[in-house]
Design a protein around this motif. Structure first.
Motif, PDB file in Angstrom:
ATOM      1  N   ASN A 202       0.849  -1.194   0.000  1.00 49.32           N
ATOM      2  CA  ASN A 202       0.000   0.000   0.000  1.00 49.32           C
ATOM      3  C   ASN A 202       0.886   1.246   0.000  1.00 49.32           C
ATOM      4  O   ASN A 202       1.724   1.423   0.883  1.00 49.32           O
ATOM      5  CB  ASN A 202      -0.917   0.010   1.220  1.00 49.32           C
ATOM      6  N   ILE A 203       0.689   2.101  -1.010  1.00 50.01           N
ATOM      7  CA  ILE A 203       1.514   3.293  -1.195  1.00 50.01           C
ATOM      8  C   ILE A 203       0.695   4.533  -0.882  1.00 50.01           C
ATOM      9  O   ILE A 203      -0.428   4.686  -1.364  1.00 50.01           O
ATOM     10  CB  ILE A 203       2.015   3.377  -2.651  1.00 50.01           C
ATOM     11  N   LEU A 204       1.262   5.420  -0.072  1.00 46.76           N
ATOM     12  CA  LEU A 204       0.658   6.726   0.167  1.00 46.76           C
ATOM     13  C   LEU A 204       1.552   7.784  -0.466  1.00 46.76           C
ATOM     14  O   LEU A 204       2.745   7.852  -0.169  1.00 46.76           O
ATOM     15  CB  LEU A 204       0.513   7.009   1.663  1.00 46.76           C
TER      16      LEU A 204
ATOM     17  N   CYS B  38      -1.263  19.513   0.740  1.00 46.37           N
ATOM     18  CA  CYS B  38      -1.263  19.598   2.198  1.00 46.37           C
ATOM     19  C   CYS B  38       0.179  19.480   2.680  1.00 46.37           C
ATOM     20  O   CYS B  38       1.074  19.105   1.920  1.00 46.37           O
ATOM     21  CB  CYS B  38      -2.125  18.500   2.819  1.00 46.37           C
ATOM     22  N   THR B  39       0.417  19.787   3.931  1.00 43.81           N
ATOM     23  CA  THR B  39       1.773  19.690   4.460  1.00 43.81           C
ATOM     24  C   THR B  39       2.188  18.222   4.589  1.00 43.81           C
ATOM     25  O   THR B  39       1.340  17.325   4.713  1.00 43.81           O
ATOM     26  CB  THR B  39       1.870  20.345   5.838  1.00 43.81           C
ATOM     27  N   LYS B  40       3.479  17.997   4.598  1.00 40.40           N
ATOM     28  CA  LYS B  40       3.978  16.642   4.811  1.00 40.40           C
ATOM     29  C   LYS B  40       3.558  16.129   6.186  1.00 40.40           C
ATOM     30  O   LYS B  40       3.223  14.952   6.343  1.00 40.40           O
ATOM     31  CB  LYS B  40       5.495  16.609   4.650  1.00 40.40           C
ATOM     32  N   LYS B  41       3.578  16.997   7.175  1.00 38.84           N
ATOM     33  CA  LYS B  41       3.183  16.598   8.532  1.00 38.84           C
ATOM     34  C   LYS B  41       1.764  16.062   8.542  1.00 38.84           C
ATOM     35  O   LYS B  41       1.496  14.991   9.114  1.00 38.84           O
ATOM     36  CB  LYS B  41       3.311  17.801   9.475  1.00 38.84           C
ATOM     37  N   PHE B  42       0.838  16.777   7.891  1.00 35.18           N
ATOM     38  CA  PHE B  42      -0.555  16.316   7.838  1.00 35.18           C
ATOM     39  C   PHE B  42      -0.650  14.976   7.118  1.00 35.18           C
ATOM     40  O   PHE B  42      -1.301  14.034   7.596  1.00 35.18           O
ATOM     41  CB  PHE B  42      -1.427  17.348   7.137  1.00 35.18           C
ATOM     42  N   ALA B  43      -0.022  14.881   5.943  1.00 35.70           N
ATOM     43  CA  ALA B  43      -0.138  13.665   5.133  1.00 35.70           C
ATOM     44  C   ALA B  43       0.454  12.463   5.849  1.00 35.70           C
ATOM     45  O   ALA B  43      -0.150  11.380   5.866  1.00 35.70           O
ATOM     46  CB  ALA B  43       0.549  13.879   3.786  1.00 35.70           C
ATOM     47  N   PHE B  44       1.636  12.635   6.436  1.00 38.66           N
ATOM     48  CA  PHE B  44       2.288  11.517   7.119  1.00 38.66           C
ATOM     49  C   PHE B  44       1.482  11.074   8.331  1.00 38.66           C
ATOM     50  O   PHE B  44       1.168   9.888   8.486  1.00 38.66           O
ATOM     51  CB  PHE B  44       3.699  11.919   7.558  1.00 38.66           C
ATOM     52  N   GLU B  45       1.147  12.018   9.201  1.00 38.20           N
ATOM     53  CA  GLU B  45       0.498  11.650  10.458  1.00 38.20           C
ATOM     54  C   GLU B  45      -0.900  11.099  10.239  1.00 38.20           C
ATOM     55  O   GLU B  45      -1.276  10.069  10.819  1.00 38.20           O
ATOM     56  CB  GLU B  45       0.471  12.856  11.400  1.00 38.20           C
ATOM     57  N   ASN B  46      -1.702  11.747   9.401  1.00 37.26           N
ATOM     58  CA  ASN B  46      -3.059  11.264   9.153  1.00 37.26           C
ATOM     59  C   ASN B  46      -3.056  10.006   8.296  1.00 37.26           C
ATOM     60  O   ASN B  46      -3.883   9.113   8.483  1.00 37.26           O
ATOM     61  CB  ASN B  46      -3.889  12.359   8.483  1.00 37.26           C
ATOM     62  N   GLY B  47      -2.130   9.935   7.366  1.00 36.39           N
ATOM     63  CA  GLY B  47      -2.047   8.746   6.522  1.00 36.39           C
ATOM     64  C   GLY B  47      -1.698   7.500   7.300  1.00 36.39           C
ATOM     65  O   GLY B  47      -2.304   6.442   7.110  1.00 36.39           O
ATOM     66  N   ILE B  48      -0.710   7.611   8.174  1.00 36.72           N
ATOM     67  CA  ILE B  48      -0.302   6.449   8.975  1.00 36.72           C
ATOM     68  C   ILE B  48      -1.439   6.002   9.878  1.00 36.72           C
ATOM     69  O   ILE B  48      -1.703   4.806  10.040  1.00 36.72           O
ATOM     70  CB  ILE B  48       0.954   6.801   9.802  1.00 36.72           C
TER      71      ILE B  48
END
Length: 299
Positions: free
Chosen positions: A175-177, A202-212
């Protein structure tokens, strides 16, 4: 897509050039318009490419204003958050760098006004450009955390766009985000791939944290990290068992070593692969691949 934002004199001239060749259009008020085609710089005249300074189309401030109006729907205020960062994202992964008079408020950049220069960067999809690196990045259905580095305009984004395609197509269980802060990665054709999720603008912080937390990715792919701002979110992803593929501006391994905070990346062995690109034979030319100890494993 490009013609929709260009004034007619520029659009007509650009149409004389193969879209596959075109990398950049540089407009500076009251100066000849320059283009980059196949990685080399030329001037633009009514017939397309020229080496002649004297026959080049001269940029007028009205041309710059026209383009800004098109990309902002005649409301620069609506895209000021992008302008503050020095560039504007447009459809199809086009990015427009801006220069002008910087306005500060409370020691922070409030806006850039009287914009006098634009650098329109045109993305390209180059299928299979990552294949020569692929066996060293993906082993036994596991992606190795990888940092791709090169000078600006040397093919980093093109490389990781193809890498997303190759991983998704060949490994349906991964699974790729895609954390696409500027909207430049996700314009790759992903219609054949079912295992890619995308956060755009969106910011990297938002994408990483919400994505994980919500999407359970095996790997997160993102572009142009800043070691001062993005190190913590990358570290958090890695400690959650998520692999990271990212790019960074650096001409070579020596340049990379000089970056502040890089020693922390190296000591923690955060990235298992370092891919160095240059433009010696066109953008995306592979210079070498290094392991987590910066030993060359492919040159």
């Amino acid at each position: 897509m490009l013609n929709s934002i260009l004034p007619e004199p520029i659009s007509s001239a650009i149409n004389q050039i193969s879209s596959k060749m075109l990398n950049e259009i540089r407009l500076r008020n009251n100066k000849p318009i320059q283009i980059c085609a196949n990685g080399k710089n030329f001037y633009l005249n009514q017939y397309g490419i020229t080496n002649s300074f004297d026959s080049a189309i001269k940029c007028e401030q009205g041309y710059i204003n026209y383009i800004l109006g098109k990309v902002s729907n005649n409301s620069l205020y609506s895209i000021n958050d992008q302008i503050v960062n020095g560039y504007i994202s447009f459809d199809g992964g086009i990015r427009i760098g801006v220069a002008g008079e910087v306005v500060y408020e409370n020691n922070l950049v409030k806006t850039i006004k009287n914009i006098s220069s634009l650098d329109i960067r045109i993305p390209h999809e180059v299928k299979n450009c990552s294949l020569n690196c692929y066996p060293l990045i993906v082993e036994n259905n596991i992606v190795k955390s990888t940092l791709v580095l090169s000078n600006p305009g040397s093919g980093k984004t093109t490389f990781i766009k193809d890498l997303v395609y190759q991983i998704g197509k060949r490994n349906p269980d991964i699974n790729i985000l895609v954390a696409d802060e500027r909207g430049e990665i996700s314009n790759v054709n992903l219609s054949e791939i079912a295992n890619v999720d995308i956060y755009v603008n969106c910011t990297k912080k938002f994408a990483f944290e919400n994505g994980i937390r919500s999407l359970k990715p095996n790997v997160i792919v993102t572009d142009e990290i800043n070691l001062d701002n993005d190190l913590e979110v990358i570290k958090n992803a890695l400690t959650c068992g998520v692999k990271v593929v990212a790019t960074i501006h650096a001409g070579n391994i020596y340049d990379l070593k000089q970056k502040r905070n890089f020693i922390e990346i190296l000591n923690a062995k955060m990235f298992e692969r370092f891919v160095v690109l240059n433009s010696s034979c066109g953008p995306g030319t592979l210079e070498g691949i290094y392991n987590q100890n910066l030993n060359c494993i492919y040159c």
